[in-house]
Design an enzyme around this catalytic site. Structure first.
Site, PDB file in Angstrom:
ATOM      1  N   PHE A 183       1.082  -1.062   0.021  1.00  0.00           N
ATOM      2  CA  PHE A 183      -0.113   0.258   0.208  1.00  0.00           C
ATOM      3  C   PHE A 183       0.765   0.962  -0.118  1.00  0.00           C
ATOM      4  O   PHE A 183       1.858   0.994   0.721  1.00  0.00           O
ATOM      5  CB  PHE A 183      -0.607  -0.325   1.515  1.00  0.00           C
ATOM      6  CG  PHE A 183      -2.118   1.335   1.108  1.00  0.00           C
ATOM      7  CD1 PHE A 183      -3.144   0.439   0.756  1.00  0.00           C
ATOM      8  CD2 PHE A 183      -1.690   2.107   1.211  1.00  0.00           C
ATOM      9  CE1 PHE A 183      -4.672   1.714   0.638  1.00  0.00           C
ATOM     10  CE2 PHE A 183      -3.329   3.076   1.110  1.00  0.00           C
ATOM     11  CZ  PHE A 183      -3.722   2.648   0.959  1.00  0.00           C
ATOM     12  N   ASP A 238       1.137  -5.215   8.841  1.00  0.00           N
ATOM     13  CA  ASP A 238      -0.187  -3.996   8.678  1.00  0.00           C
ATOM     14  C   ASP A 238      -1.585  -4.173   8.511  1.00  0.00           C
ATOM     15  O   ASP A 238      -1.469  -5.156   7.473  1.00  0.00           O
ATOM     16  CB  ASP A 238      -0.002  -3.089   6.870  1.00  0.00           C
ATOM     17  CG  ASP A 238      -0.679  -2.267   7.336  1.00  0.00           C
ATOM     18  OD1 ASP A 238      -2.245  -2.812   7.508  1.00  0.00           O
ATOM     19  OD2 ASP A 238      -0.190  -1.332   6.408  1.00  0.00           O
ATOM     20  N   TYR A 293     -11.304   2.275  10.103  1.00  0.00           N
ATOM     21  CA  TYR A 293     -12.443   2.011   9.862  1.00  0.00           C
ATOM     22  C   TYR A 293     -12.930   1.426   8.425  1.00  0.00           C
ATOM     23  O   TYR A 293     -13.498   1.460   7.608  1.00  0.00           O
ATOM     24  CB  TYR A 293     -12.545   3.748   8.589  1.00  0.00           C
ATOM     25  CG  TYR A 293     -10.697   3.620   7.743  1.00  0.00           C
ATOM     26  CD1 TYR A 293     -11.420   3.089   7.507  1.00  0.00           C
ATOM     27  CD2 TYR A 293     -10.284   4.911   8.728  1.00  0.00           C
ATOM     28  CE1 TYR A 293      -9.876   3.634   6.077  1.00  0.00           C
ATOM     29  CE2 TYR A 293      -8.843   5.004   8.183  1.00  0.00           C
ATOM     30  CZ  TYR A 293      -8.289   4.530   6.701  1.00  0.00           C
ATOM     31  OH  TYR A 293      -7.812   4.744   6.205  1.00  0.00           O
TER      32      TYR A 293
HETATM   33  C1  PLP Z   1      -5.957   1.370   4.243  1.00  0.00           C
HETATM   34  C2  PLP Z   1      -5.109   1.293   4.359  1.00  0.00           C
HETATM   35  C3  PLP Z   1      -4.431   2.242   5.562  1.00  0.00           C
HETATM   36  C4  PLP Z   1      -4.298   3.527   5.372  1.00  0.00           C
HETATM   37  O1  PLP Z   1      -3.596   4.852   6.355  1.00  0.00           O
HETATM   38  P1  PLP Z   1      -4.627   5.736   6.781  1.00  0.00           P
HETATM   39  O2  PLP Z   1      -3.259   6.579   7.309  1.00  0.00           O
HETATM   40  O3  PLP Z   1      -5.723   5.488   7.455  1.00  0.00           O
HETATM   41  O4  PLP Z   1      -4.959   6.612   5.431  1.00  0.00           O
HETATM   42  C5  PLP Z   1      -2.840   2.142   5.018  1.00  0.00           C
HETATM   43  N1  PLP Z   1      -2.009   0.945   4.379  1.00  0.00           N
HETATM   44  C6  PLP Z   1      -2.883  -0.300   3.824  1.00  0.00           C
HETATM   45  C7  PLP Z   1      -2.219  -1.636   4.131  1.00  0.00           C
HETATM   46  C8  PLP Z   1      -4.175   0.245   3.916  1.00  0.00           C
HETATM   47  O5  PLP Z   1      -5.047  -0.831   3.265  1.00  0.00           O
END
Ligand code: PLP
Length: 423
Positions: free
Chosen positions: A136, A220, A245
Site C-alpha cells: 500500500f 499492517d 474504519y
Molecule cells: C487503508 C490502508 C491504510 C490507510 O492508512 P491511513 O493512515 O488510515 O490513511 C494504510 N495501509 C494499508 C495497507 C491500508 O490498506
C-alpha cells in the site's frame, strides 16, 4: 479450519439455495444491527465499514451528556483519558493479543511511522527496511521517510511481485536469506492481506523467517483486522498496525491501532514523544519520560468522539465471537462468502472475460474478491447504478470486500448477477 467450513457449492443452483444459506447462518441476525440503505449491495466494507445502528446513540451520549454537561471533568469522570487503552484492550482479543499490547491512536500511517522507527532503532547496526514493491503506497512512503529523512543511514529494499501480483511468501523468505542483504535487514514490513488481490500472507512463517535473519517485523493488518482470525502473540509478531474504519466499522477517519509485543515494550522508544505518551503528562515537566508499556505510543490528545464510535462498533465483533475463539466464526463466514463468490464467478463471469485474481483457497485469501477486466472502471460505475458498491483499483481491477458481519449470501448471488448484466 477452512476444510470444515466448506460449503457444498455443487448444491447451489438457484437464489433459493443461497437464501437457505442465510437462513442457516448463525451470524445472520447481526446484519440488522447495521443501518444499511435498502436496495444497495454494499461490498466496500474494506474501504469504509458500514454504520452500526448503535453508533449514533453512543456518540450522541458522549457529545450531549459527557461533553455538554460534564465538560472538562469528563477526562476523569468518564475516563476519557483511559479510552485509547480501553478500546485497545477490547481490540486485543480480536487480534490474538493480550490486554496492554494494543492502543487505539492516530492513523495507520502515523502508527506505521512510530513503529517502523521504533523497530529500526532496536537494530542499530542494520540498515535495510525490507518490504514489497506492491505494498500500500502510504506504507512505502513512510518507510522511505524513515530511511532517508529521519535517519539517513537506512534504505528501503523491496521484493517485486510474481507476474503482476504480489510476491509470494517464498520470494520474501528467499529475500530474507539473500547473500547481498545478509545481516543487514533491520525490519521486515508487509501487509497481511494484499489490498489489490486479496492474497493473504502466512504471518507466522514470515515472522519466523525474519527472526531467523535477525530482523524484526511490522505487520499492517488494515485488510484483515475485523475480518480474519489473528493470533499476533502465537505468531510471535513484534509490531503491528491496523485500520479502525475498514472491517472494524469505526467510521470515517476512525482511530487506527497499534500493537507492540509485551516483551519489547520497555525497550522501545517512540519517535513522536508527545505529552500523552509521557509517564506523568499532568506534571508538565520540561523533559520527556516515556510512560510504561504501550502508552508511550500515544502522542497527543485522543479523539474521544471517534474513539466512542469505534468502541460501539466493537460490540458486534465481540458478540460474533461469543461462542468460539475470537473471530473464528467471522473468519469462517468470510471464507464461505468468498468461496461462494468464486464459484458463481466461475460459472457466470469467467465466460464474460472477468477473471478472478484472488486466491482460490480461502486460507490464502482475505475477505475480498478481486476480478480483472480491461474496462474495470466503467464496470464499477455501471454497477453503482445497479446498486452494487465495489471499487476500482487502476488499471483493471474490480474489488469487492465481503464484510462477514453484515454481508448476506444472497448479496453475493445478486452482485454476481448484476456484474454479469453490466459486463
Ligand atoms: C487503508 C490502508 C491504510 C490507510 O492508512 P491511513 O493512515 O488510515 O490513511 C494504510 N495501509 C494499508 C495497507 C491500508 O490498506
Amino acid at each position: 479450519m477452512s476444510e470444515a467450513a466448506a460449503l457444498d457449492l455443487a448444491a447451489v443452483h438457484s437464489r433459493a439455495d443461497v437464501e437457505r444459506l442465510d437462513r442457516d447462518d448463525p451470524l445472520a441476525p447481526l446484519r440488522e444491527r447495521f443501518a444499511l440503505p435498502t436496495g444497495t449491495i454494499y461490498l466496500d466494507g474494506n474501504s469504509l465499514g458500514a454504520l452500526p445502528r448503535a453508533t449514533a446513540g453512543r456518540v450522541a451520549e458522549v457529545v450531549e451528556r459527557q461533553w455538554g454537561e460534564d465538560l472538562i471533568a469528563s477526562w476523569g469522570r468518564h475516563d476519557w483519558l483511559g479510552l485509547p487503552r480501553r478500546v485497545g484492550d477490547r481490540l486485543a482479543p480480536l487480534l490474538g493479543a493480550r490486554p496492554g499490547e494494543v492502543v487505539a491512536a492516530d492513523s495507520t500511517s502515523v502508527n506505521l511511522f512510530k513503529l517502523l522507527a521504533a523497530a529500526r532503532r532496536l537494530r542499530p547496526r542494520r540498515s535495510v527496511l525490507l518490504s514489497e514493491s506492491g505494498h500500500f503506497p502510504t506504507d512505502l512512503y513512510i518507510a522511505e521517510a524513515i530511511a532517508g529523512w529521519l535517519d539517513g543511514t537506512s534504505r528501503v529494499e523491496t521484493v517485486d511481485g510474481d507476474g503482476g501480483g504480489p510476491p509470494s511468501d517464498d520470494r520474501i523468505v528467499a529475500a530474507l536469506s539473500d547473500d547481498r542483504l545478509h545481516e543487514q535487514i533491520a525490519v521486515l514490513t508487509l501487509g497481511h492481506v494484499d489490498f489489490r488481490t486479496g492474497a493473504r500472507r502466512d504471518v507466522a512463517r514470515l515472522t519466523a523467517a525474519a527472526h531467523r535473519a535477525g530482523a524484526l517485523v511490522v505487520w499492517d493488518l488494515a485488510h484483515s483486522a475485523g475480518a480474519l482470525r489473528l493470533e499476533l502473540d502465537a505468531w510471535n509478531v513484534d509490531f503491528a498496525v491496523g485500520c479502525g474504519y475498514k472491517f472494524l466499522n469505526g467510521g470515517p477517519g476512525a482511530p487506527a491501532f497499534l500493537f507492540v509485543a509485551q516483551a519489547l515494550q520497555e525497550q522501545v522508544e517512540t519517535p513522536l514523544p508527545g505529552w500523552l505518551g509521557h509517564r506523568d503528562p499532568f506534571a508538565f515537566t520540561p523533559s520527556y519520560q516515556p510512560a510504561p508499556g504501550i502508552d508511550r505510543f500515544q502522542c497527543g490528545t485522543p479523539p474521544i468522539l471517534s474513539l466512542a464510535a469505534l468502541d460501539a462498533a466493537l460490540d458486534l465483533h465481540h458478540e460474533a465471537s461469543a461462542a468460539e475463539p475470537p473471530m473464528a466464526a467471522l473468519e469462517r463466514k468470510a471464507a464461505r462468502l468468498g468461496d461462494l463468490f468464486l464459484a458463481l464467478a466461475q460459472r457466470r463471469l469467467e465466460p464474460l472475460g472477468l477473471a478472478p485474481v484472488s486466491p482460490r483457497q480461502a486460507a490464502q485469501r482475505g475477505s475480498q474478491i478481486t476480478l480483472r477486466h480491461p474496462r474495470a472502471g466503467d464496470l464499477i460505475a455501471a454497477l453503482a447504478e445497479r446498486g452494487v458498491v465495489g471499487d476500482f483499483r487502476p488499471p483493471d481491477l474490480l474489488r469487492f470486500g465481503l464484510a462477514p458481519l453484515y454481508t448476506r449470501y444472497v448479496d453475493i448471488w445478486d452482485a454476481v448477477e448484476r456484474i454479469a448484466e453490466a459486463a
